[in-house]
Design a protein around this motif. Structure first.
Motif, PDB file in Angstrom:
ATOM      1  N   ARG A 142       7.305   1.064  -0.180  1.00 48.47           N
ATOM      2  CA  ARG A 142       6.074   1.091  -0.968  1.00 48.47           C
ATOM      3  C   ARG A 142       5.288  -0.206  -0.799  1.00 48.47           C
ATOM      4  NH1 ARG A 142       5.813   4.139  -5.802  1.00 48.47           N
ATOM      5  NH2 ARG A 142       5.694   2.267  -7.104  1.00 48.47           N
ATOM      6  N   MET A 143       5.994  -1.312  -0.716  1.00 48.44           N
ATOM      7  CA  MET A 143       5.329  -2.606  -0.518  1.00 48.44           C
ATOM      8  C   MET A 143       4.685  -2.679   0.864  1.00 48.44           C
ATOM      9  SD  MET A 143       8.239  -5.026  -2.255  1.00 48.44           S
ATOM     10  CE  MET A 143       8.867  -4.616  -3.890  1.00 48.44           C
ATOM     11  N   VAL A 144       5.385  -2.165   1.859  1.00 55.35           N
ATOM     12  CA  VAL A 144       4.830  -2.149   3.215  1.00 55.35           C
ATOM     13  C   VAL A 144       3.561  -1.310   3.259  1.00 55.35           C
ATOM     14  CG1 VAL A 144       5.262  -1.346   5.572  1.00 55.35           C
ATOM     15  CG2 VAL A 144       7.029  -2.622   4.353  1.00 55.35           C
ATOM     16  N   SER A 145       3.567  -0.161   2.616  1.00 57.66           N
ATOM     17  CA  SER A 145       2.367   0.682   2.582  1.00 57.66           C
ATOM     18  C   SER A 145       1.224  -0.024   1.864  1.00 57.66           C
ATOM     19  CB  SER A 145       2.680   2.012   1.888  1.00 57.66           C
ATOM     20  OG  SER A 145       3.636   2.756   2.612  1.00 57.66           O
ATOM     21  N   ALA A 146       1.552  -0.690   0.745  1.00 54.69           N
ATOM     22  CA  ALA A 146       0.516  -1.382  -0.018  1.00 54.69           C
ATOM     23  C   ALA A 146      -0.085  -2.540   0.769  1.00 54.69           C
ATOM     24  CB  ALA A 146       1.093  -1.892  -1.335  1.00 54.69           C
ATOM     25  N   ALA A 147       0.688  -3.136   1.677  1.00 58.10           N
ATOM     26  CA  ALA A 147       0.212  -4.280   2.466  1.00 58.10           C
ATOM     27  C   ALA A 147      -0.783  -3.872   3.551  1.00 58.10           C
ATOM     28  CB  ALA A 147       1.393  -5.007   3.093  1.00 58.10           C
ATOM     29  N   ARG A 148      -0.867  -2.591   3.846  1.00 58.13           N
ATOM     30  CA  ARG A 148      -1.862  -2.065   4.804  1.00 58.13           C
ATOM     31  C   ARG A 148      -1.818  -2.781   6.155  1.00 58.13           C
ATOM     32  NH1 ARG A 148      -7.281  -1.160   1.009  1.00 58.13           N
ATOM     33  NH2 ARG A 148      -6.236   0.020  -0.645  1.00 58.13           N
ATOM     34  N   GLY A 149      -0.631  -2.871   6.702  1.00 53.90           N
ATOM     35  CA  GLY A 149      -0.484  -3.414   8.049  1.00 53.90           C
ATOM     36  C   GLY A 149      -0.252  -4.905   8.119  1.00 53.90           C
ATOM     37  N   ARG A 150      -0.394  -5.604   7.000  1.00 50.70           N
ATOM     38  CA  ARG A 150      -0.139  -7.043   7.009  1.00 50.70           C
ATOM     39  C   ARG A 150       1.359  -7.300   6.837  1.00 50.70           C
ATOM     40  NH1 ARG A 150      -5.207  -8.205   3.036  1.00 50.70           N
ATOM     41  NH2 ARG A 150      -4.624  -6.094   2.458  1.00 50.70           N
ATOM     42  N   PRO A 151       1.904  -8.334   7.507  1.00 49.81           N
ATOM     43  CA  PRO A 151       3.352  -8.579   7.478  1.00 49.81           C
ATOM     44  C   PRO A 151       3.865  -8.870   6.072  1.00 49.81           C
ATOM     45  CG  PRO A 151       2.298  -9.841   9.236  1.00 49.81           C
ATOM     46  CD  PRO A 151       1.196  -9.277   8.387  1.00 49.81           C
ATOM     47  N   VAL A 152       5.078  -8.393   5.819  1.00 48.07           N
ATOM     48  CA  VAL A 152       5.770  -8.669   4.559  1.00 48.07           C
ATOM     49  C   VAL A 152       7.153  -9.207   4.900  1.00 48.07           C
ATOM     50  CG1 VAL A 152       6.435  -7.784   2.301  1.00 48.07           C
ATOM     51  CG2 VAL A 152       4.583  -6.679   3.562  1.00 48.07           C
ATOM     52  N   ALA A 153       7.549 -10.312   4.260  1.00 43.36           N
ATOM     53  CA  ALA A 153       8.856 -10.917   4.494  1.00 43.36           C
ATOM     54  C   ALA A 153       9.709 -10.828   3.244  1.00 43.36           C
ATOM     55  CB  ALA A 153       8.699 -12.375   4.923  1.00 43.36           C
ATOM     56  N   GLU A 154      11.018 -10.671   3.430  1.00 45.54           N
ATOM     57  CA  GLU A 154      11.981 -10.610   2.320  1.00 45.54           C
ATOM     58  C   GLU A 154      12.544 -11.999   2.090  1.00 45.54           C
ATOM     59  OE1 GLU A 154      15.480 -10.857   0.313  1.00 45.54           O
ATOM     60  OE2 GLU A 154      15.627 -10.963   2.501  1.00 45.54           O
ATOM     61  N   MET A 155      12.523 -12.456   0.827  1.00 46.37           N
ATOM     62  CA  MET A 155      13.006 -13.793   0.499  1.00 46.37           C
ATOM     63  C   MET A 155      13.634 -13.823  -0.888  1.00 46.37           C
ATOM     64  SD  MET A 155       9.129 -15.321   0.563  1.00 46.37           S
ATOM     65  CE  MET A 155       9.642 -17.005   0.301  1.00 46.37           C
TER      66      MET A 155
END
Length: 432
Positions: A142-155
């Motif tokens: 869901r977070m990846v979809s909300a980011a609309r193609g912008r990178p997301v990192a887990e921390m």
């Protein structure tokens, strides 16, 4: 401590085995099934994760001298059962959804075909892995979809248990996150790692500019500088002074991000750093990420929300007996009829029915029911005679699961990506 996973279980698995050995029913061929009655938090779809690491844990589900001595001293089971456990290893077959697959309520995610004594012992291990990993992957998707193609990192390693942190990083990567801060996830599962510096590094030095210059000198100008330790506009100015026009990124970890991102972008452009990116990491979840979609943010870092399933830390999966073989060789479906906890009996084969490349139903064929037309079969072999399929384990399997997740999510209708709680994106249909 040993390498065995046999005691990562609940006591009643062993006491059931003990009683089944006494009655002689432990050898009866059975079919067990792991599934979720609903999706956590009213979500529209789920993502299967944890399968590959589960298969490796099942391989190590053996009772060595230390495990047997503990059971003996604690008087958990009888001596006859201890003798049986001494030679135990799982020799059954497992099929199920590919790791990274989309799932819905009732989806038979994992099917275990084995004698009762073998299949029942795996219940807790199966659920502890699939419930957590799939909860993380579902939230992460869901977070990846909300980011609309912008990178997301887990921390989020510091927000969960040390081994859960590794599992969460793995699951988030399968769900589309681009990297993790956790080094063990990188070593064990091949997840790309990232990380630069925390506020402590800045405060260590005599001033912010000295800290930034030391970081750039060590990591290069493409590094990311954390600019909110003191005053953000001054931090941005110092970051540009230290990294020059080649500075990779600045990071914001506090404040009103909806306002700050635009202000920092404007300041960077004014200073000539038009290619310096902005990453944000301040207690984000899918809703916060969606709210930032209209700002010039370039990437996101997520901690607590992803490792806790964004409010749903378990996927709500259960493991039930659905069929048993009678003495004459025929199979008898069995099901639970308790109020609000009913199950569907019988061995099942699930399909994703598609129209014009988009999913319209999760159709589950029970027993010998025919497969529907225009459907994609969802079950693949995962373990045969207790040996995992080679393509289902290890870092390569993680990479393959990540690719499959992208393909499976692309089949979903647009309504699947609504963040508000609601009904599953497609219905689950049983065909008998």
């Amino acid at each position: 401590m040993t390498d065995s996973t046999a005691l990562l279980t609940d006591r009643y698995e062993l006491t059931m085995l003990d009683a089944a050995l006494h009655s002689g029913a432990h050898e009866r061929p059975c079919v067990f099934e792991a599934f979720g009655r609903s999706l956590p938090g009213g979500r529209r779809y789920g993502i299967v994760a944890g399968t590959g690491r589960l298969l490796e844990l099942i391989e190590r589900f053996r009772f060595g001298d230390e495990e047997l001595e503990y059971l003996r001293q604690a008087q958990i089971v009888s001596e006859a059962t201890l003798d049986w456990l001494a030679d135990f290893r799982f020799r059954g077959d497992i099929r199920g959804y590919r790791e990274g697959e989309v799932y819905f309520p009732g989806s038979p995610l994992l099917v275990v075909e084995a004698p009762f004594g073998e299949g029942v012992l795996l219940e807790t291990l199966i659920l502890s892995v699939l419930n957590y990993d799939s909860a993380v992957a579902t939230a992460a998707a869901r977070m990846v979809s909300a980011a609309r193609g912008r990178p997301v990192a887990e921390m989020g390693s510091r927000r969960t248990g040390e081994r859960s942190a590794v599992a969460a990083a793995r699951a988030a990567y399968i769900a589309g996150f681009g990297a993790t801060s956790n080094l063990e996830a990188g070593r064990e599962w091949g997840v790309p790692t990232m990380g630069t510096a925390a506020h402590a590094f800045t405060m260590l030095h005599d001033d912010e500019l000295s800290a930034f210059r030391a970081q750039v000198a060590t990591l290069g100008p493409s590094t990311t500088l954390l600019v909110d330790t003191y005053d953000i506009p001054t931090g941005v100015e110092n970051a540009v002074r230290a990294g020059g026009s080649e500075l990779g990124a600045v990071r914001l970890d506090s404040g009103d991000l909806l306002t700050l991102v635009g202000e920092v972008r404007e300041q960077l452009d004014r200073l000539g750093n038009t290619s310096t990116r902005i990453t944000v990491t301040n207690d984000l979840d899918e809703n916060a990420i969606a709210a930032l979609a209209a700002t010039p943010v370039d990437s996101f870092g997520v901690g607590t929300s992803v490792v806790t399933g964004s409010g749903s830390p378990a996927a709500g999966m259960v493991y039930k007996l659905v069929a048993k073989q009678l003495d004459d060789g025929t199979w008898l479906p069995v099901e639970k009829r308790s109020a609000h906890k009913q199950t569907h009996g019988g061995s099942k084969h699930p399909y994703r029915v598609l129209e014009d490349g988009r999913a319209v139903s999760e159709t589950i064929a029970v027993a010998a029911a025919e497969a529907p037309a225009s459907a994609r079969a969802l079950h693949v072999p995962l373990m045969a005679a207790g040996v995992p399929e080679a393509g289902a384990i290890g870092p390569d399997a993680v990479a393959a699961a990540r690719e499959h997740r992208a393909d499976a999510v692309a089949e979903l209708p647009d309504r699947a990506f609504r963040l508000a709680a609601g009904e599953p994106a497609i219905p689950t249909v049983y065909v008998v």
